[in-house]
Structure formats: C-alpha cells, structure tokens
Design a protein around this motif. Structure first.
Motif, PDB file in Angstrom:
ATOM      1  N   GLN A  48     -16.645  93.623  11.439  1.00 23.51           N
ATOM      2  CA  GLN A  48     -16.060  93.118  12.676  1.00 23.51           C
ATOM      3  C   GLN A  48     -15.290  91.824  12.441  1.00 23.51           C
ATOM      4  OE1 GLN A  48     -19.433  92.846  15.300  1.00 23.51           O
ATOM      5  NE2 GLN A  48     -19.506  95.062  15.663  1.00 23.51           N
ATOM      6  N   ALA A  49     -15.853  90.935  11.630  1.00 18.85           N
ATOM      7  CA  ALA A  49     -15.165  89.680  11.334  1.00 18.85           C
ATOM      8  C   ALA A  49     -13.846  89.941  10.604  1.00 18.85           C
ATOM      9  CB  ALA A  49     -16.066  88.785  10.478  1.00 18.85           C
ATOM     10  N   HIS A  50     -13.886  90.878   9.680  1.00 16.47           N
ATOM     11  CA  HIS A  50     -12.701  91.202   8.882  1.00 16.47           C
ATOM     12  C   HIS A  50     -11.599  91.807   9.743  1.00 16.47           C
ATOM     13  CE1 HIS A  50     -10.601  93.633   5.622  1.00 16.47           C
ATOM     14  NE2 HIS A  50     -10.557  92.408   5.149  1.00 16.47           N
ATOM     15  N   GLU A  51     -11.956  92.699  10.632  1.00 13.32           N
ATOM     16  CA  GLU A  51     -10.973  93.402  11.453  1.00 13.32           C
ATOM     17  C   GLU A  51     -10.126  92.446  12.294  1.00 13.32           C
ATOM     18  OE1 GLU A  51      -9.866  96.505  11.840  1.00 13.32           O
ATOM     19  OE2 GLU A  51     -11.118  97.270  10.218  1.00 13.32           O
ATOM     20  N   GLN A  52     -10.720  91.359  12.750  1.00 15.23           N
ATOM     21  CA  GLN A  52      -9.986  90.473  13.643  1.00 15.23           C
ATOM     22  C   GLN A  52      -8.853  89.722  12.945  1.00 15.23           C
ATOM     23  OE1 GLN A  52     -12.141  86.946  15.090  1.00 15.23           O
ATOM     24  NE2 GLN A  52     -13.666  87.297  13.488  1.00 15.23           N
ATOM     25  N   TRP A  53      -8.910  89.655  11.616  1.00 13.21           N
ATOM     26  CA  TRP A  53      -7.847  88.963  10.874  1.00 13.21           C
ATOM     27  C   TRP A  53      -6.864  89.908  10.212  1.00 13.21           C
ATOM     28  CZ3 TRP A  53     -12.856  86.869   8.794  1.00 13.21           C
ATOM     29  CH2 TRP A  53     -13.324  85.815   9.583  1.00 13.21           C
ATOM     30  N   LEU A  54      -7.125  91.199  10.282  1.00  9.86           N
ATOM     31  CA  LEU A  54      -6.323  92.142   9.502  1.00  9.86           C
ATOM     32  C   LEU A  54      -4.857  92.219   9.928  1.00  9.86           C
ATOM     33  CD1 LEU A  54      -8.481  95.278   8.659  1.00  9.86           C
ATOM     34  CD2 LEU A  54      -7.574  93.535   7.122  1.00  9.86           C
ATOM     35  N   VAL A  55      -4.592  92.170  11.223  1.00  9.45           N
ATOM     36  CA  VAL A  55      -3.203  92.312  11.670  1.00  9.45           C
ATOM     37  C   VAL A  55      -2.349  91.184  11.113  1.00  9.45           C
ATOM     38  CG1 VAL A  55      -1.665  92.338  13.656  1.00  9.45           C
ATOM     39  CG2 VAL A  55      -3.811  93.593  13.745  1.00  9.45           C
ATOM     40  N   ALA A  56      -2.821  89.960  11.246  1.00  4.85           N
ATOM     41  CA  ALA A  56      -2.069  88.819  10.714  1.00  4.85           C
ATOM     42  C   ALA A  56      -1.929  88.930   9.198  1.00  4.85           C
ATOM     43  CB  ALA A  56      -2.761  87.518  11.093  1.00  4.85           C
ATOM     44  N   ALA A  57      -2.997  89.352   8.539  1.00  8.00           N
ATOM     45  CA  ALA A  57      -2.958  89.470   7.082  1.00  8.00           C
ATOM     46  C   ALA A  57      -1.962  90.524   6.631  1.00  8.00           C
ATOM     47  CB  ALA A  57      -4.351  89.814   6.552  1.00  8.00           C
ATOM     48  N   ARG A  58      -1.892  91.623   7.359  1.00  7.34           N
ATOM     49  CA  ARG A  58      -0.979  92.698   6.974  1.00  7.34           C
ATOM     50  C   ARG A  58       0.477  92.229   7.013  1.00  7.34           C
ATOM     51  NH1 ARG A  58      -1.527  97.393  10.676  1.00  7.34           N
ATOM     52  NH2 ARG A  58      -0.171  98.422   9.149  1.00  7.34           N
ATOM     53  N   ALA A 111       0.790 100.826  21.400  1.00  7.37           N
ATOM     54  CA  ALA A 111       0.526  99.528  20.773  1.00  7.37           C
ATOM     55  C   ALA A 111       0.586  99.654  19.255  1.00  7.37           C
ATOM     56  CB  ALA A 111      -0.825  98.988  21.221  1.00  7.37           C
ATOM     57  N   GLU A 112       0.041 100.748  18.717  1.00  7.38           N
ATOM     58  CA  GLU A 112       0.049 100.953  17.271  1.00  7.38           C
ATOM     59  C   GLU A 112       1.479 101.098  16.751  1.00  7.38           C
ATOM     60  OE1 GLU A 112      -1.108 101.364  13.405  1.00  7.38           O
ATOM     61  OE2 GLU A 112      -2.263 100.678  15.150  1.00  7.38           O
ATOM     62  N   ASN A 113       2.317 101.805  17.504  1.00  4.74           N
ATOM     63  CA  ASN A 113       3.720 101.964  17.127  1.00  4.74           C
ATOM     64  C   ASN A 113       4.410 100.604  17.018  1.00  4.74           C
ATOM     65  OD1 ASN A 113       6.633 102.269  17.444  1.00  4.74           O
ATOM     66  ND2 ASN A 113       6.253 104.409  17.960  1.00  4.74           N
ATOM     67  N   LEU A 114       4.249  99.776  18.024  1.00  5.91           N
ATOM     68  CA  LEU A 114       4.883  98.458  18.024  1.00  5.91           C
ATOM     69  C   LEU A 114       4.279  97.550  16.963  1.00  5.91           C
ATOM     70  CD1 LEU A 114       5.257  97.760  21.851  1.00  5.91           C
ATOM     71  CD2 LEU A 114       6.984  98.607  20.250  1.00  5.91           C
ATOM     72  N   ARG A 115       2.966  97.664  16.788  1.00  4.95           N
ATOM     73  CA  ARG A 115       2.290  96.849  15.772  1.00  4.95           C
ATOM     74  C   ARG A 115       2.867  97.129  14.389  1.00  4.95           C
ATOM     75  NH1 ARG A 115      -2.403  98.702  16.551  1.00  4.95           N
ATOM     76  NH2 ARG A 115      -3.018  97.237  18.191  1.00  4.95           N
ATOM     77  N   GLU A 116       3.064  98.415  14.075  1.00  4.74           N
ATOM     78  CA  GLU A 116       3.610  98.775  12.771  1.00  4.74           C
ATOM     79  C   GLU A 116       5.041  98.278  12.615  1.00  4.74           C
ATOM     80  OE1 GLU A 116       1.971 100.184  10.068  1.00  4.74           O
ATOM     81  OE2 GLU A 116       0.363  99.566  11.413  1.00  4.74           O
TER      82      GLU A 116
END
Length: 217
Positions: free
Chosen positions: A138-148, A2-7
């Motif tokens: 925890q709140a921050h982590e849930q938005w990080l993927v979209a933000a990145r 999942a991390e590979n595809l996410r990146e």
C-alpha cells in the motif's frame, strides 16, 4: 478513462504544463465531458493535474524536490522488499521474475522505450508484491504514479537506460542467489540512481538546487 489519461501523462503524450481542453479531449476520445471530468478529478488527487482559476486544467510539472522525496521513500520500501523477497522467493516466483527481466532485456535491445517502461514498472511493483506485506504494498502504490513519470523521462537518456538494464541484471542475480543484503543494497542504489539522475538533469536545465532536506544522498 482515468487510466487512459494517466498513461498519456506518464508517457509524456500530455506534457508538463500542457493545458487540457475538456472539449477537445472529450471529442478526441469520443466521450462526454462528464466521465472526462471524473477522470480528471482522480488525476488531480494523484497530483498529475491541477486546476488554476480562470485558466483551466494543466498537467503538473515534475519538481526536483518532489522527486527527491518520492525516490527516497521508494528506495526505503523497495530495498526492504528486496531483502524480504530474496529470503522467501519460491522457485516459481523466481522463474516469473526472471521471465519479466528477459522481456525487459529484449525490449531494451529493440529500443522499445514505452513497452520497456511498462515492464520495468511491473518489475518494481513485483519486488514489493513478493513480500506479501500489505502495508509495504500500500505504501509503495501511493508513490508509483509519480515514480513512473520520472523513470520514463530518465530512460530517454541512453546512458541511464543502459545502466538501468545492467543494474536490473545484478538485482536479479542477487535475488536468485538468495543474497538478501546484496539484493536490498542493489535495489536501493538502482532507485536512488534514477532519481538522482533525473534531478541532476532537471536542475542543470533550470539552474536550481534541490533543498538540503530532500537530497537523495
């Protein structure tokens, strides 16, 4: 997996709207389709991919409204974190944060966007981790993927990349001075500038408007 595809998605190696062929991708990665499907299920929950009946799985598009809402939320959390961190940061934590920023500046000089993006993400995560507040983290982590995804695309514009580095230097200086209000205000400005820059460019390309309730300002 999942991390590979996410990146790959974050770094735009798998682009918005691109169809993901399980057969081709499994062969390319040298894995069976079972772990690949499990990884895609994780990314679906994160909003990075979606499945369409009779069409397959695609990388999701980044929308202006979603970006505005995400960066509004991140601005609130990171600015609060910056204020807390500036008050309580230890000398060692400040040295570590300074080291990350020095690495960031070097990567900017080298024009190494992908490596810069990784360090930039770590710095934004570090701002919140410095609070030691698990609810903020925890709140921050849930938005990080979209933000990145948004941050990386915004940094493709040289003017935004240059401005971002300057903003980071100002934030670090405020934290080092233990100026909590200034640190919080600078982080909020920095986060909103990135989201706003991305939205303006996206809307200009597509001729659309971000909804009133989702405006960054």
């Amino acid at each position: 997996m999942a991390e590979n595809l996410r990146e790959r998605i974050v770094l735009n190696h798998l682009q918005e709207g691109e169809r993901i062929s399980e057969v081709a991708l499994a062969e390319k990665l040298g894995v069976s389709r079972t772990p690949l499907r499990e990884a895609l299920a994780v990314l679906k929950r994160e909003g990075l991919v979606q499945s369409r009946p009779r069409c397959g799985t695609y990388v999701t598009f980044i929308t202006a409204d979603d970006t505005a809402e995400t960066f509004q939320a991140i601005a609130v959390v990171e600015s609060s974190a910056g204020r807390i961190a500036a008050r309580w940061i230890t000398d060692q934590e400040l040295r570590d944060l300074t080291g990350l920023h020095e690495r960031l500046y070097a990567l900017h000089r080298e024009r190494a966007r992908e490596d810069y993006s990784a360090v930039n993400d770590e710095i934004h995560r570090r701002f919140v981790q410095l609070t030691g507040n698990r609810h903020l983290i925890q709140a921050h982590e849930q938005w990080l993927v979209a933000a990145r995804r948004v941050r990386f695309q915004a940094l493709q514009a040289q003017e935004r990349w240059d401005a971002s580095v300057t903003e980071h230097a100002e934030i670090l200086a405020a934290i080092a001075a233990r100026d909590a209000d200034r640190a919080g205000a600078l982080i909020e400005h920095h986060v909103r500038e990135t989201g706003d820059f991305f939205c303006r460019n996206l809307l200009a390309r597509e001729g659309r408007r971000v909804s009133t309730r989702s405006r960054l300002r």
